[in-house]
Scaffold this active site. Structure first.
Site, PDB file in Angstrom:
ATOM      1  N   ASP A 173       0.807  -1.222   0.000  1.00 26.71           N
ATOM      2  CA  ASP A 173       0.000   0.000   0.000  1.00 26.71           C
ATOM      3  C   ASP A 173       0.842   1.275   0.000  1.00 26.71           C
ATOM      4  O   ASP A 173       0.585   2.192  -0.775  1.00 26.71           O
ATOM      5  CB  ASP A 173      -0.957   0.003   1.194  1.00 26.71           C
ATOM      6  CG  ASP A 173      -1.894  -1.189   1.128  1.00 26.71           C
ATOM      7  OD1 ASP A 173      -2.878  -1.117   0.391  1.00 26.71           O
ATOM      8  OD2 ASP A 173      -1.613  -2.210   1.783  1.00 26.71           O
ATOM      9  N   ARG A 196       3.208   5.344  16.977  1.00 28.07           N
ATOM     10  CA  ARG A 196       2.872   6.468  16.082  1.00 28.07           C
ATOM     11  C   ARG A 196       3.616   7.737  16.448  1.00 28.07           C
ATOM     12  O   ARG A 196       4.166   8.404  15.556  1.00 28.07           O
ATOM     13  CB  ARG A 196       1.352   6.695  16.038  1.00 28.07           C
ATOM     14  CG  ARG A 196       0.544   5.460  15.627  1.00 28.07           C
ATOM     15  CD  ARG A 196       1.099   4.777  14.399  1.00 28.07           C
ATOM     16  NE  ARG A 196       0.444   3.501  14.111  1.00 28.07           N
ATOM     17  CZ  ARG A 196       0.920   2.603  13.278  1.00 28.07           C
ATOM     18  NH1 ARG A 196       2.075   2.797  12.655  1.00 28.07           N
ATOM     19  NH2 ARG A 196       0.278   1.472  13.067  1.00 28.07           N
ATOM     20  N   ASP A 209      -5.178   5.130  14.137  1.00 28.87           N
ATOM     21  CA  ASP A 209      -3.830   5.553  13.758  1.00 28.87           C
ATOM     22  C   ASP A 209      -3.807   6.854  12.953  1.00 28.87           C
ATOM     23  O   ASP A 209      -2.903   7.665  13.103  1.00 28.87           O
ATOM     24  CB  ASP A 209      -3.110   4.424  13.018  1.00 28.87           C
ATOM     25  CG  ASP A 209      -2.699   3.314  13.975  1.00 28.87           C
ATOM     26  OD1 ASP A 209      -2.353   3.635  15.127  1.00 28.87           O
ATOM     27  OD2 ASP A 209      -2.730   2.144  13.580  1.00 28.87           O
ATOM     28  N   SER A 249      -4.757  -7.543   8.606  1.00 35.95           N
ATOM     29  CA  SER A 249      -4.037  -6.286   8.705  1.00 35.95           C
ATOM     30  C   SER A 249      -3.166  -6.373   9.955  1.00 35.95           C
ATOM     31  O   SER A 249      -3.664  -6.592  11.051  1.00 35.95           O
ATOM     32  CB  SER A 249      -5.036  -5.137   8.820  1.00 35.95           C
ATOM     33  OG  SER A 249      -4.368  -3.985   9.272  1.00 35.95           O
TER      34      SER A 249
HETATM   35  N1  ARG Z   1      -6.348  -1.436  17.486  1.00 32.43           N
HETATM   36  C1  ARG Z   1      -4.999  -1.128  17.802  1.00 32.43           C
HETATM   37  C2  ARG Z   1      -4.821   0.340  18.064  1.00 32.43           C
HETATM   38  O1  ARG Z   1      -5.599   1.127  17.617  1.00 32.43           O
HETATM   39  C3  ARG Z   1      -4.026  -1.622  16.773  1.00 32.43           C
HETATM   40  C4  ARG Z   1      -4.207  -1.097  15.396  1.00 32.43           C
HETATM   41  C5  ARG Z   1      -3.086  -1.600  14.567  1.00 32.43           C
HETATM   42  N2  ARG Z   1      -3.373  -1.963  13.248  1.00 32.43           N
HETATM   43  C6  ARG Z   1      -3.554  -3.199  12.757  1.00 32.43           C
HETATM   44  N3  ARG Z   1      -3.470  -3.318  11.503  1.00 32.43           N
HETATM   45  N4  ARG Z   1      -3.756  -4.223  13.497  1.00 32.43           N
HETATM   46  O2  ARG Z   1      -3.880   0.714  18.722  1.00 32.43           O
END
Ligand code: ARG
Length: 401
Positions: free
Chosen positions: A14, A95, A124, A175
């Site tokens: 991506d 992040r 995110d 993901s």
């Molecule tokens: N739900 C978790 C958060 O918001 C992890 C998100 C991470 N992304 C994934 N593709 N699992 O911190």
């Protein structure tokens, strides 16, 4: 001068496509920014070459694994940071460190905009953009998946059409986001929350049903930070890695939850964080003997609020900073050794020792050596219950009328 955009680049399909996609949609030059937060996998050099091969005018790569461990994982450990009591904030804390490097790269290369590969449904995007707003208020943000209609199918078609040096056939139904603090897996089959996770989902942990022999480990802390494992000095990064390996082999730190996203969606996520969960368990048990009762009770509330702020993308907020000042103060005496057994998916503490302990054997013992004056207890209880007793007298009086 042509406008320049820095893109948070993972090396995957991506964000590789996003380089050319952003270029075509905006006419800007794209600079790929890859940050190592201990996610493993390909080398930064491989990722840099791919970025350039996909049309980036420059590639900025940074090994931030020690920075991430010291400045992001350790504060999470001190806070015993678990969102909704379960999730050790794996993605949430990565992040802000990536944001720091994005802003640094934007300055270095004279970019006006920051791009990231998040969708419009998750946490995110918020974490990236709130962070950017705070550290680089003059910078704009763009998310090609959200703002420029870059879907999965279009990404594959684009990569094939342009002959980008990236695999488009590998089918991963999930993901995944991972770093040294843990791993997060969502989507696909897991979106039915009655479906149990299948074995292929896990990577940091072995199945706990068939564990190897129990593994006993001694973790030494100084002021809330792990400094040695089994007597061997370690950096925070080394401590996390070592426990990822040893606790991971025992299947420790598998988490299956439905959590509340900031955007109002409940979503199912599978986490594995063997090192983080072993460390948090050990740290909490050391706090139990070194932190005074009222401080400890209040700290649990502070840690929960801290976790919510961090989850909600407020890493750089004033309230989080203030809560950290409190947490930091509580860690002054959190030094000593914790012995724990890692086995069958569990990290169980079975020994603790500390020069700064508040555990007083002579006060606690029921054997000889008891220095506790039991005769004081009677009067204490009388006064402790006084307020409720007076109120209950009133309740009876009023009810009787
Ligand atoms: N739900 C978790 C958060 O918001 C992890 C998100 C991470 N992304 C994934 N593709 N699992 O911190």
């Amino acid at each position: 001068m042509t406008e320049r955009i820095v893109l948070a680049y993972s090396g995957g399909l991506d964000t590789s496509v996003a380089i050319g996609w952003i270029g075509e949609a905006t006419g800007a030059e794209v600079i790929a920014v890859a940050v190592d937060v201990g996610q493993g996998g390909e080398s930064l050099e491989t990722i840099r070459q791919r970025a350039l091969g996909c049309g980036a005018v420059e590639a900025y790569v940074a090994d931030a694994s020690d920075e991430f461990a010291n400045e992001y994982c350790m504060p999470t450990l001190k806070a015993n940071g678990l969102y909704q009591g379960h999730y050790p904030l794996v993605s949430a804390i990565s992040r802000p460190v990536i944001v720091k490097h994005l802003v640094k790269a934007a300055r270095e290369f004279g970019a006006t905009t920051v791009a990231h590969g998040c969708t419009g449904k998750g946490n995110d995007q918020v974490r990236f953009e709130v962070g950017i707003q705070t550290l680089g208020p003059d910078l704009k943000c763009i998310a090609p998946v959200r703002d420029l209609a870059l879907t999965r199918d279009k990404a594959i078609a684009f990569a094939e059409e342009k002959g980008l040096p990236i695999e488009t056939t590998k089918k991963n139904p999930y993901s995944i986001d991972q770093n040294v603090w843990g791993r997060a897996v969502e989507t696909g089959y897991l979106e039915d929350i009655w479906n149990g996770p299948t074995k292929d989902i896990y990577d940091y942990t072995a199945t706990p049903e068939f564990p190897p022999a129990p593994d006993e480990v001694i973790i030494s802390f100084e002021a809330g930070i792990p400094v040695a494992i089994d007597g061997v000095k370690v950096t925070p990064l080394q401590a996390i890695k070592e426990l990822n390996r040893r606790a991971g082999a025992q299947g420790v730190g598998r988490i299956d939850v439905v959590e509340d996203r900031l955007v109002g969606i409940k979503s199912r996520e599978i986490y594995e964080a063997p090192g983080a969960m072993a460390l948090i368990t050990a740290h909490k048990h050391l706090e139990d003997i070194t932190v005074e009762r009222e401080q400890a009770r209040f700290k649990a509330t502070v840690g929960q609020r801290w976790s919510e702020l961090v989850y909600d993308g407020q890493w750089f907020s004033p309230l989080k900073r203030s809560l950290e000042a409190f947490i930091e103060d509580t860690q002054k005496y959190v030094s000593g050794d914790i012995r724990m057994t890692l086995h069958g998916g569990q990290a169980v503490v079975n020994g603790r020792r500390s020069d700064t302990s508040l555990y007083d054997f002579n006060l606690a013992t029921y054997d000889t050596g008891d220095t506790f004056d039991q005769s004081q207890a009677k009067g204490f209880i009388e006064l402790w219950g006084m307020s409720a007793k007076v109120a209950s007298g009133r309740d009876i009086r009023v009810a009787g009328k």
